[in-house]
Write an enzyme that holds these catalytic residues in place. Structure first.
Site, short mmCIF file in Angstrom:
data_model
loop_
_atom_site.label_atom_id
_atom_site.label_comp_id
_atom_site.label_asym_id
_atom_site.label_seq_id
_atom_site.Cartn_x
_atom_site.Cartn_y
_atom_site.Cartn_z
N GLU A 144 -12.46 4.56 6.11
CA GLU A 144 -12.48 3.73 7.31
C GLU A 144 -13.55 4.14 8.32
OE1 GLU A 144 -8.52 4.84 8.21
OE2 GLU A 144 -9.11 6.25 9.74
N ARG A 156 -8.13 -0.79 8.52
CA ARG A 156 -9.13 0.19 8.10
C ARG A 156 -9.34 1.24 9.20
NH1 ARG A 156 -13.99 -1.58 4.10
NH2 ARG A 156 -14.24 0.46 3.17
N CYS A 157 -8.26 1.84 9.58
CA CYS A 157 -8.27 2.64 10.80
C CYS A 157 -7.10 3.61 10.77
CB CYS A 157 -8.13 1.67 11.97
SG CYS A 157 -7.50 2.37 13.48
N GLN A 215 0.83 -1.20 0.00
CA GLN A 215 0.00 0.00 0.00
C GLN A 215 0.87 1.26 0.00
OE1 GLN A 215 -2.76 -2.28 3.18
NE2 GLN A 215 -3.19 -0.11 3.10
#
Ligand code: CDP
Length: 783
Positions: A738, A368-369, A221
């Protein structure tokens, strides 16, 4: 390119995703699709023990298997100074174990063979002599005086304690608690979970022995960050390293860290002069790559008896696993957890955090944070629910009374954040209206009389995304700024190169829409390139919902640079002074004479064919964006559940989610992001958790044990929106990817607790399996 009559499908349009055409036809190019001439295959031998000394490794049988080219051990890696690597939290992590293994699944050796099956078979022929040690499977045990030290490799490490960190004002908070009428407390464990993207991690490392050029295809990523880390770790010249992150089948934080497999495959390619491919299987992904959460938290809220919040105190113990590998800004030891005051105007707060090594996989990735905001949001929203219960107040009313008011933005939080904008009352009011809150409360009272357990849970979260401003945010010292490069070709078509890396979020569409709005080229005429470090500007990558706040802003800024050059060209073409040229919706026109105009296409052509003397040819530029602040999306989620008292099974009746992420670039994509986030939030609340037995064996090493929801279990979602633009973002957008994973777990749990409150149930730790819910009911009845 837009014709004059055509509407520009820029910001605010639900343009269908450009990338889907390719992906749904099976024309994606994922890591396992990469095949190079002469490519070899690598498989990794992993430790069966959570904690053991390695007394010896015999690779002779494996090395003799036909098709095996090499067997790599920690000893060989150590000869090249590559047995250990840095983590994203300034710790070190074993690439291949030399002295001890410290978690089940740790990398011990690797086989390189002519095909993947031979490589896997050969693993069974490696003989490792282990001497088991006491496994430490809880951070509490890790901190006991007689616990064995896990990190014996670190000279200064005399115990298993990693860090102590504090934020806020302890004295002021104590004073607030001393003067409070009511104190509510909560002990909870936010369980270890795993992002579990559909595609596991892998790489193809290709080092050309003749030129030294290292081309590494990798599921990452953050390709640019990885390039720099590789240059530092392997000592390769950075200009010779090219990281290509092809299509990613999801990431959710799992594909941020550097994993040992990437390093071993690269070293093997360097040593053997062949490309080397390594692809994890599902179990390897679940047991050895970055986990998320695993915070043991204690929270206390002080209130007046009429429900005014006075203070908040939270302490936590983080289970970091065997190597401290959290990807987070250097300055903040537990990420952005200190946003724990959430959406409330909290006069005093204090947070303290400790981290401990255990015999578990490292990680601490932000699934996702945004760097631990999920755990923070959960803590405050659970405390609010319980405070309402203790005070006998409606939880919506308690929130309403304590929300940061709309006119208080920008709001300085007591733990050091400046919230950019918000209207929390509006978001909650809309959620209550959509769910039919008042009616539901009446239904709940009626249901209770009939012996039915109906629960309504709210969560009014505030998120913090878009790291970040250079004065506070860096990873390994590299500032978290991002870039965008825009080139307009003579025919008016464009190519936008961005520093972030899409993994399913639709950047190829939404970033093209930003260009469309800024300069009037239709999104389908803007090709968006990402994921190749040779061809994109530097940046820190895509995670923590930072792409829109950072790269989205850089895209707007570079478009504006192009627009300004376009103005000069238009003035030349229209034969007027630059000051007399106005721009609107892809057209430059003469002030007061809108019919006298040039389109961006005509201007682009002139940039290569008819530009004034003294002007550089071409129409291209680059912008790097240093955000002045983070962005603070928010929302209210309302969940309605019914719990079966006899079995503990709970069923979700309604999920209403009102999100505010400022200006929505592509409303359809935003809704898709929220749906995905809600599904993951539900999963964490209801079923996902990675557990370990007393020997440190990971229970949850496959999708039979680690439960991810299918469409069957996933509830239906009803969405709503409010729009409060970010005042400092060039297009007013805040991140959203997120938000729903951060905000929704508390809403699900609050709903179940609300259903059971009158029975005496005050807390159930996630995931709320029916067994745990049933036990909580029995315990409350027995109390
Ligand atoms: O960093 P990541 O892309 O995961 O998260 P994000 O910045 O929240 O963006 C997720 C997707 O939603 C991207 O395609 C964004 O461009 C889109 N988005 C949007 O259309 N409008 C917003 N206000 C925020 C995100």
């Amino acid at each position: 390119m837009a014709t004059e009559a055509e509407e520009i499908r820029g910001i605010g349009h639900s343009v269908r995703r450009k990338e889907d055409d390719r992906l749904i036809r099976g024309r994606g190019n994922f890591i396992d699709d990469v095949t190079l001439p002469g490519m070899l295959h690598m498989a990794i031998l992993r430790s069966p023990f959570a904690h053991a000394t390695i007394k010896g490794i015999d690779t002779s049988r494996a090395g003799a298997l036909p098709g095996v080219i090499a067997v790599v051990t920690g000893e060989l890696m150590a000869q090249h100074n590559l047995a250990w690597m840095p983590t994203l939290s300034y710790d070190t992590q074993a690439v291949l174990a030399t002295d001890k293994v410290r978690f089940q699944g740790q990398e011990v050796a690797a086989v390189i063979a002519t095909d993947a099956y031979i490589a896997k078979d050969a693993l069974e022929l490696i003989d490792v002599d282990y001497e088991p040690l006491e496994p430490i499977v809880t951070p509490q045990r890790a901190l006991e005086g007689d616990a064995p030290v896990i990190r014996t490799d670190k000279e200064d490490q005399k115990d298993n304690h990693i860090y102590h960190w504090e934020a806020g004002d302890a004295d002021a908070t104590k004073a607030a608690f001393d003067g409070a009428d009511v104190v509510v407390s909560l002990d909870t464990h936010y369980p270890r979970s795993h992002p579990a993207p559909v595609e596991t991690c892998g790489c193809v490392a290709d080092i050309d022995p003749a030129t030294g050029q290292a081309t590494i295809y990798m599921t990452t990523q953050a390709p640019h960050l990885i390039r720099t880390v590789f240059a530092l770790v392997a000592g390769l010249p950075e200009e010779n390293i090219r990281i290509i992150s092809p299509d990613l089948g999801g990431g959710f934080g799992n594909k941020v860290p550097v994993y040992p497999g990437y390093v071993v495959a690269t070293a093997a390619s360097l040593l053997l002069g062949h490309p080397v491919k390594w692809i994890e299987d599902r179990t390897e992904n679940l047991i050895s790559t970055g986990f998320a959460r695993d915070f043991h938290m204690h929270g206390e809220m002080a209130l007046s008896k009429d429900g005014q919040m006075k203070g908040l105190r939270v302490s936590l113990l983080a289970d970091e696993g065997a190597f401290h590998a959290d990807a987070q800004p250097t300055k903040f030891k537990v990420g952005l957890f200190h946003i724990v005051t959430g959406s409330y105007d909290m006069p005093a707060a204090h947070v303290s955090a400790d981290g401990a090594y255990t015999n578990k996989a490292p990680g601490g990735v932000a699934y996702r944070c945004s760097f631990r905001v999920t755990e923070a949001s959960y803590m405050i929203e659970r405390l609010v629910q319980n405070a309402a219960g203790e005070l006998g107040m409606d939880p919506a009313e308690l929130r309403r009374k304590n929300f940061i008011p709309k006119d208080a933005f920008p709001y300085q939080s007591i733990t050091g954040f400046e919230y950019d904008s918000g209207d929390y009352h509006a978001a909650m009011d809309l959620a209550l209206e959509k769910v039919g809150y008042e009616k539901l409360r009446k239904e709940q009272a009626k249901a209770r009389k009939q012996g039915r357990l109906l629960g309504i849970g709210l969560a009014s979260f505030t998120e913090v995304v878009g790291a970040g401003p250079h004065k506070d945010y860096d990873i390994l010292g590299i500032k978290m700024n991002d870039g965008a490069e825009l080139r307009i070709h003579p025919t008016g078509k464009a190519i936008l190169k961005i520093s972030c890396k899409t993994q399913g979020q639709g950047h190829e569409t939404t970033f093209a829409q930003i260009v469309a709005s800024e300069i009037g080229i239709q999104p389908e005429d803007v090709k968006v390139q990402h994921g190749d470090t040779d061809n994109t500007p530097y940046g820190l990558g895509t995670y923590a919902s930072r792409s829109t706040p950072t790269v989205g802003a850089a895209t707007a800024m570079v478009s504006r640079k192009i627009r300004e050059k376009g103005r000069k060209l238009a003035a030349h073409l229209l034969e007027v002074s630059e000051d007399d040229v106005e721009f609107e919706k892809g057209r430059y026109f003469v002030k007061g004479a809108p019919e006298n105009a040039k389109t961006i296409g005509e201007v682009a052509f002139a940039a290569y064919t008819n530009f004034p003397d003294g002007m550089e040819a071409g129409l291209e530029d680059v912008a790097y964006y240093d955000p002045p602040n983070l962005t603070f999306p928010f929302g209210t989620y309302a969940v309605v559940v019914e719990v079966d008292e006899e079995t503990g099974v709970w069923k979700v009746d309604r999920v209403v989610a009102v999100d505010d992420c400022g200006v929505r670039i592509n409303p359809m994509i935003v809704e898709g992001q929220i749906h995905g986030g809600l599904a993951e939030g539900f999963a964490i609340a209801a079923m996902e958790q990675i557990t370990f037995d007393e020997d440190g064996n990971c229970i949850g090493s496959n999708f039979t044990d680690y439960l991810i929801p299918t469409a069957w279990e996933t509830p239906k979602f009803e969405l709503g929106e409010t729009v409060t633009p970010s005042p400092h973002h060039p297009i007013g957008a805040k991140g959203v990817g997120e938000s729903a994973t951060v905000g929704s777990p508390a809403a699900f749990v609050n709903a179940v607790i609300d259903a059971l409150w009158h029975l005496g149930v005050r807390n159930i730790d996630m995931p709320l399996t029916s067994g745990k819910v049933w036990e909580a009911i029995q315990a409350a009845k027995g109390a």
